[in-house]
Design a protein around this motif. Structure first.
Motif, PDB file in Angstrom:
ATOM      1  N   UNK A 552      15.162 -60.210 -49.994  1.00 57.42           N
ATOM      2  CA  UNK A 552      14.322 -59.206 -50.918  1.00 57.42           C
ATOM      3  C   UNK A 552      12.806 -59.399 -50.730  1.00 57.42           C
ATOM      4  N   UNK A 553      12.512 -60.735 -50.858  1.00 59.34           N
ATOM      5  CA  UNK A 553      11.148 -61.256 -50.436  1.00 59.34           C
ATOM      6  C   UNK A 553      10.456 -60.777 -49.010  1.00 59.34           C
ATOM      7  N   UNK A 554      11.432 -61.169 -48.123  1.00 58.31           N
ATOM      8  CA  UNK A 554      11.102 -60.895 -46.607  1.00 58.31           C
ATOM      9  C   UNK A 554      11.085 -59.510 -46.386  1.00 58.31           C
ATOM     10  N   UNK A 555      11.805 -58.646 -47.055  1.00 60.54           N
ATOM     11  CA  UNK A 555      11.855 -57.330 -46.688  1.00 60.54           C
ATOM     12  C   UNK A 555      10.514 -56.661 -47.437  1.00 60.54           C
ATOM     13  N   UNK A 556      10.233 -57.092 -48.574  1.00 60.81           N
ATOM     14  CA  UNK A 556       8.868 -56.601 -49.263  1.00 60.81           C
ATOM     15  C   UNK A 556       7.841 -57.000 -48.460  1.00 60.81           C
ATOM     16  N   UNK A 557       7.675 -58.278 -48.243  1.00 59.46           N
ATOM     17  CA  UNK A 557       6.426 -58.778 -47.339  1.00 59.46           C
ATOM     18  C   UNK A 557       6.150 -58.073 -46.144  1.00 59.46           C
ATOM     19  N   UNK A 558       7.158 -57.196 -45.628  1.00 59.24           N
ATOM     20  CA  UNK A 558       6.976 -56.306 -44.550  1.00 59.24           C
ATOM     21  C   UNK A 558       6.551 -54.874 -44.790  1.00 59.24           C
ATOM     22  N   UNK A 592      18.375 -54.080 -54.191  1.00 52.10           N
ATOM     23  CA  UNK A 592      19.331 -54.126 -53.169  1.00 52.10           C
ATOM     24  C   UNK A 592      20.113 -55.675 -53.413  1.00 52.10           C
ATOM     25  N   UNK A 593      21.344 -55.532 -52.764  1.00 55.28           N
ATOM     26  CA  UNK A 593      22.137 -56.677 -52.579  1.00 55.28           C
ATOM     27  C   UNK A 593      22.885 -57.139 -53.551  1.00 55.28           C
TER      28      UNK A 593
END
Length: 623
Positions: A552-558, A592-593
């Motif tokens: 979630x953090x990776x998606x949000x960072x992008x 998500x997830x």
């Protein structure tokens, strides 16, 4: 017991035959009188009745009469020597017959004393107490004391008080009781007087019952191999748990105590051996009939852990078994223990093969909903984690074998790697089982039509495997390099998943550099791309909370920085096509997830997720 000769005999010159006859008459006469006085004082007629087995109320070896008991043994020693001398010199002596009759009465009385001392000191002489004594020190000190007594000079006609005192000191050092001294002296007297059979018979009967009662209290059942083979596995598994407890106590406490006690009481090695064998042999062999039957049972994977419990119990007890049952006459116990280990080892190897086969033959064709952790992964890893808890036993069971492990399987990327050659057969075997599982999971990932979901499935399952290894004894078996190597692979799966799943959304993301004329159209494309991705991914799952947070953090960072900049630059709040505020977008990403298939209400309740403390995790996941 050493027969002590009067010192006058040693100092005088050799008498002539007539003098010898007179001397022997005098010697046996004095001895008969002394013994007769003791018997008249301590032995009543009903106590000499062979039908009477009652315990004597007033004992020569009670605390207050112990010195009298020692004197009694002393005069019996004299009488025995006198009888032996008179038989040689004057076999027709009337005193000889009287002396022999008194000796029989005295021995019958000592039988009762021997039994009474054992019974009245049962609590002190129970196997648990005795097994706490130092058997090594006991054996050496007791045997050396006996040898010294056998070789000592007989310069005086008194019981060797110095040797007796030394015996008492040595015994107290281990047993802290006069009971052992009394039993040893009575046994020595009876055996040297020719009453070994009577003494040993009482001892064996009494101690054998103690062992039998102790095993019964522990729950041990003497079942034949045929009887056990008729039991269902569930019942047999319960009996294995009882057997493990019983066998451990039996070897370390019961049989160990009996070996120590027999060595303490009987100076003769052959007598001590005879008693110990009679008391323990059959019970010991019964224990290993059970283990051999377990080894012969049908080989199925679920039986491996109870079988390993049996194997590990015997393996841990082997040094003690070899020490306690060291006699030639108890070689059958040692050989059955060794045979049990061999057969159980063969059984475990067969079950390991059966387990590996069950992995490769697993043929389910249904994809796990949402790309979660497959039930095969959970089952196999839990199984292997339990196996790692038996690493000491498996190290002796699993032999060298050639397994085609990849060259870099045990090392991190870029490091020199010895392959599986530098690993133990046990480590290589467990690593191979994990690899077989991972290959199976790789095949199952192809059941998904969506490549992004396929990579998420691989990441979920490999992450589960790595977590199980890292948090169990498998980490010691496989090594930190193995963990690091496979953590990198998890990251690689996640990168591929993110590219496949979120690539179009990221590409459509409007930013603060978007031209004003194209801003509204850019926002429209982003809305459509995000809604489509969200609709698909809201049913996908990441069971591990930490891994879920990282994704979630990776998606949000992008997504969040560019979208937030765009939102602040243009007056999008007045546009009808606006669906998400930055806070709303963040809410949807954090929903998500979970795999619940629901939407999060659009509200400004969540903070911006790309906080400074998340940056490191994001970087790790997007390398």
């Amino acid at each position: 017991m050493v027969l002590l000769k009067p010192s006058a005999l040693l100092k005088s010159s050799k008498p002539r035959p007539q003098q010898q006859q007179g001397f022997s008459e005098s010697l046996i006469g004095d001895s008969v009188d002394a013994v007769d006085a003791f018997i008249s004082q301590w032995v009543s007629p009903h106590q000499n009745d062979s039908s009477s087995s009652s315990c004597i109320l007033s004992s020569l070896f009670s605390a207050q009469n112990r010195l009298e008991g020692r004197r009694f043994l002393e005069v019996l020693g004299r009488l025995q020597y006198a009888i032996q001398s008179t038989v040689v010199v004057n076999p027709g002596s009337a005193k000889l017959a009287q002396g022999q009759d008194l000796m029989r009465k005295a021995m019958k009385h000592l039988e009762k004393e021997f039994y009474r001392v054992m019974k009245s000191n049962s609590r002190f002489l129970d196997p648990e107490s005795v097994s706490g004594w130092s058997s090594e020190s006991n054996t050496s000190s007791t045997r050396s004391s006996v040898n010294a007594s056998d070789s000592s000079s007989s310069d005086d006609n008194e019981l060797d008080s110095e040797s007796s005192s030394e015996l008492g000191i040595e015994t107290r050092r281990f047993g802290e009781s006069d009971a052992i001294v009394d039993l040893k002296m009575i046994a020595n007297c009876m055996i040297s007087s020719g009453y070994e059979k009577d003494c040993v018979k009482i001892y064996k009967k009494f101690r054998k019952k103690i062992i039998a009662d102790a095993l019964t209290r522990l729950g041990f059942e003497k079942l034949t191999s045929t009887q056990m083979q008729k039991l269902d596995w569930e019942t047999l598994e319960k009996k294995i748990k009882v057997w493990v407890r019983v066998t451990t106590v039996a070897i370390t406490t019961l049989f160990n105590g009996e070996r120590i006690l027999s060595d303490h009481i009987f100076s003769s090695v052959s007598v001590a051996e005879s008693c110990f064998v009679e008391i323990t042999l059959q019970s010991a062999l019964s224990l290993f009939i059970f283990s051999l039957t377990i080894a012969k049972s049908k080989k199925t994977a679920e039986k491996i852990f109870p079988t390993l419990d049996v194997y590990q119990t015997i393996l841990n007890l082997i040094p003690k078994i070899d020490q306690i049952f060291s006699y030639d006459s108890t070689a059958s116990v040692r050989s059955q223990a060794a045979e049990s280990l061999e057969k159980l080892s063969e059984s475990v190897n067969a079950m390991m093969t059966e387990f590996q086969t069950s992995i490769t033959k697993e043929s389910s064709k249904s994809a796990i909903p949402g790309g979660g952790v497959h039930q095969l992964t959970r089952y196999v890893m839990n199984f292997i984690v339990f196996l790692a808890d038996y690493s000491d036993s498996l190290a002796t069971i699993l032999k060298e074998s050639s397994l085609p492990l990849p060259e870099d399987y045990f090392s991190s990327s870029g490091e020199e790697n010895p392959g599986s050659g530098g690993r133990s057969p046990m480590a290589a075997r467990l690593a191979w089982l994990v690899l077989v599982l991972l290959c199976k999971i790789d095949a199952k990932s192809r059941l998904y039509n969506d490549s992004a979901l396929s990579y998420l499935f691989l990441a979920n399952n490999l992450h589960y495997v790595v977590t199980k290894v890292r948090t169990s004894n498998l980490r010691i078996v496989l090594g930190d390099d193995w963990v690091t190597n496979h953590e990198v692979k998890v990251t690689q799966y996640l990168e591929k998943y993110e590219k496949k799943a979120w690539g179009d959304v990221i590409a459509s993301l409007p930013g603060d550099t978007t031209a004003e004329a194209k801003a509204e159209e850019a926002l429209r494309r982003f809305n459509e791309a995000f809604e489509e991705a969200y609709k698909k991914h809201k049913t996908w799952v990441v069971p591990d909370p930490k891994l879920r947070g990282e994704i979630q953090a990776s998606v949000a960072s992008k997504l969040m920085p560019g979208y937030t900049g765009f939102y602040k630059k243009y007056p999008v709040g007045s546009w009808k096509i606006v669906i998400f505020t930055p806070e709303d977008l963040n809410n949807y990403i954090t929903d998500l997830y979970i795999g619940l298939g629901r939407s999060v209400p659009v509200s400004k309740t969540h903070k911006y997720v790309v906080a400074s403390h998340v940056t490191t995790d994001v970087k790790h996941c997007s390398m």
